[in-house]
Design a protein around this motif. Structure first.
Motif, short mmCIF file in Angstrom:
data_model
loop_
_atom_site.label_atom_id
_atom_site.label_comp_id
_atom_site.label_asym_id
_atom_site.label_seq_id
_atom_site.Cartn_x
_atom_site.Cartn_y
_atom_site.Cartn_z
N ASN A 204 0.83 -1.21 0.00
CA ASN A 204 0.00 0.00 0.00
C ASN A 204 0.86 1.26 0.00
O ASN A 204 0.54 2.24 -0.67
N THR A 205 1.96 1.22 0.74
CA THR A 205 2.87 2.37 0.78
C THR A 205 3.46 2.61 -0.60
O THR A 205 3.54 3.74 -1.08
N GLU A 208 0.87 4.20 -2.89
CA GLU A 208 0.62 5.61 -2.58
C GLU A 208 1.78 6.49 -3.01
O GLU A 208 1.61 7.66 -3.31
#
Ligand SMILES: [Zn+2]
Length: 209
Positions: A204-205, A208
């Motif tokens: 997810n990091t 993003e």
């Protein structure tokens, strides 16, 4: 305290009476990828064959990873099987047998639940192997329903590639959102809960960023 042998016997249903007295029952072997589900299915089916029982094995046609007509485990152990398009075909093809094996059951329609019940009610021993969760950790297809109606459920585990604990997740290492990614076993890794959550966080990091 139970001896370890007793525990293993309970886990892998070594109960002799099942193999000598014909009795309908449903056994589920579920777990993540690389947990040895198919190996355990093959082991039980081979034992039944050694006991001179009539065994028939089915798998969904969607699973053509290794061979159209065999159930093959990751370590290339195999047993002849019949590929079927839908669960209803199993009822038609499984007449006059003692044991029915079903592999990759997560790919079958929900009708497989009634099919397994019907077979067991006819006195057939039904042994089903399948993935319990998809790569998102969501219960996979008919497997949770099959666990609910089973006489016995064996949850088997892989080993977490990050920390060596028991793994229950099949983490997908490529960015693809489709539930089924066939023939791509190298794109998955078994992870424990802690390492799975960590991997999701990292992904997810990355997204993003
Ligand atoms: Zn881990």
């Amino acid at each position: 305290m139970q001896s370890s042998k007793a525990v293993i016997m309970a886990l892998f249903s070594e109960d002799q009476t099942q193999e000598t007295n014909r009795r309908g029952r449903i056994e589920i072997i579920c777990g993540s990828m690389f947990s040895g589900k198919t190996e355990e299915l093959i082991r039980r089916l081979k034992r039944a064959k050694f006991a001179k029982q009539k065994v028939e094995i089915f798998k969904p046609t969607v699973d053509s990873r290794y061979s159209q007509c065999d159930v093959v485990s990751h370590d290339k152990n195999y047993i002849n099987s019949t590929p079927v398009d839908s669960s209803s075909s199993i009822l038609l093809l499984a007449s006059d047998v003692d044991v029915v094996g079903i592999d990759e059951a997560q790919f079958f329609d929900l009708g497989i639940v009634d099919v397994c019940n019907e077979l067991a009610n006819m006195g057939i021993r039904v042994i089903v192997a399948g993935l319990d969760m998809d790569f998102k950790g969501t219960p996979f297809g008919p497997i949770p329903h099959l666990c609910a109606i089973a006489d016995e459920v064996s949850k088997v585990h892989a080993i977490c590639v990050k920390c060596g604990q028991l793994a229950l997740y099949s983490h997908r290492t490529v960015n693809c959102n489709k539930q089924v990614l066939l023939g791509e076993t190298e794109r998955y890794e078994p992870l424990c809960r802690k390492c799975y959550l960590k991997a999701l966080k990292q992904q997810n990091t990355l997204k993003e960023a």
